[in-house]
Write an enzyme that holds these catalytic residues in place. Sequence first.
Site, mmCIF file in Angstrom:
data_model
loop_
_atom_site.group_PDB
_atom_site.id
_atom_site.type_symbol
_atom_site.label_atom_id
_atom_site.label_comp_id
_atom_site.label_asym_id
_atom_site.label_seq_id
_atom_site.Cartn_x
_atom_site.Cartn_y
_atom_site.Cartn_z
ATOM 1 N N ASP A 186 0.870 -1.159 0.000
ATOM 2 C CA ASP A 186 0.000 0.000 0.000
ATOM 3 C C ASP A 186 0.922 1.228 0.000
ATOM 4 O O ASP A 186 2.102 1.118 0.353
ATOM 5 C CB ASP A 186 -0.886 -0.038 1.246
ATOM 6 C CG ASP A 186 -1.694 1.228 1.418
ATOM 7 O OD1 ASP A 186 -2.316 1.671 0.442
ATOM 8 O OD2 ASP A 186 -1.670 1.798 2.529
ATOM 9 N N ASP A 188 -0.072 5.057 0.912
ATOM 10 C CA ASP A 188 -0.270 6.026 1.987
ATOM 11 C C ASP A 188 -0.075 5.395 3.366
ATOM 12 O O ASP A 188 -0.678 4.362 3.685
ATOM 13 C CB ASP A 188 -1.682 6.616 1.911
ATOM 14 C CG ASP A 188 -1.874 7.489 0.677
ATOM 15 O OD1 ASP A 188 -0.889 7.716 -0.040
ATOM 16 O OD2 ASP A 188 -3.014 7.946 0.445
#
Length: 409
Positions: A186, A188
């Site tokens: 991922d 963020d």
Amino acid sequence: MDTTESTLLVTITGPDKPGVSSAVFTALSQHEVSLLDVEQVVIRGQLILGVLVTKPSDPEPLRMALEAASAAVGMSATISIGEDQAKAPAVSTHAVVILGRPVTARAFTAIAGAIAACGANIDSIRGVADYPVTGLELQVSARNVSVREDAQLRAALAHVAAGEDVDVAVDRGGLARRSKRVIVFDVDSTLIQGEVIEMLAAHAGKEDEVREITEAAMRGEIDFAESLHQRVAVLEGLPASIVAEVGASIELTPGARTTVRTLKRIGYRCGVVSGGFTQVIAGLAEELDLDFVQANTLEIVDGVLTGKVVGTIVDRAQKAVALRQFAGEAGVTMEQTVAVGDGANDIDMLAAAGLGIAFNAKPALRAVADTALNYPFLDAVLFILGVTRDEVEAADAVDGLVRRVPIVD
């Protein structure tokens, strides 16, 4: 003629130095022994060498020869006669990695106790890191590798980790662990620090409003797709140049470069699957030489953000689809994949991966992940995968990249 066969365990200890193994095996070679097993470890300059042998005659002359040979090189020798030849399982069923700042004796005692209570045995222990955390790897053999027994071991160790302020990662041992070849992060609050949508919203004066929506989505309280539309809507009217400004201001999570660089060195294909935006992370993907990228696309018309996204929404379900797609492109099975994330939006992706790692994650993700990391250093992922700090720094030294940044607690 004495045809009695004796089994001996020879243990040599003392300061590590050249010539010790040569001296010991020279003595062994002069007494017609057969080797059954050999193990050696060096801890802070102290050598422990264990040799299991059989000898088809009186073992006393061999004992005397080994003691003399060891003394000649400044070592101590202990010879135990009649040792059981039975060997431990050739392959440990699990790898257990303990990470902490520090790892206390109390924490290790609790972990060892939990392993024993689950009917498992610690086969070997080695240090894998002294920076940015202390890391210890335990090779463990469980009596039963059923799904239920595996879940019990993981649950027991997770409980200890929560109470002892350490991270404890559990992975299958043997080829299952070594065969990992694709890793997806991922973006963020995982590969980078902070949330890109909040950085963009700050330019519209709506950062607090967007942060509240982001937090609710990360906890799984509202649908991600709906939250995305709500957050992107506040960007309507901003000049597209803001996107490039935010992209240039992104800060990687400590250890991110090291992690990607090291994994690519050993043959991993690395990628990102993000609920963020392709226009923002494109530069980052190029900088890190990522193999796969999938994210949302902001709509831009006449140099202005419209407050909408175009194309397929990268939501919770789509992240898992992307991981399967990347695995297919790389020609590997899902068991050979690793996924790293921090929020509820990553649940399906981590569940689909061969190894799902929750990184400083929300409770909803930690509940389904194979393991959780709670220290803010992404290179801890390397230690879970069996890569040591020494191996990382030896490879970096060749390229002149070794640099330890002081850590402020």
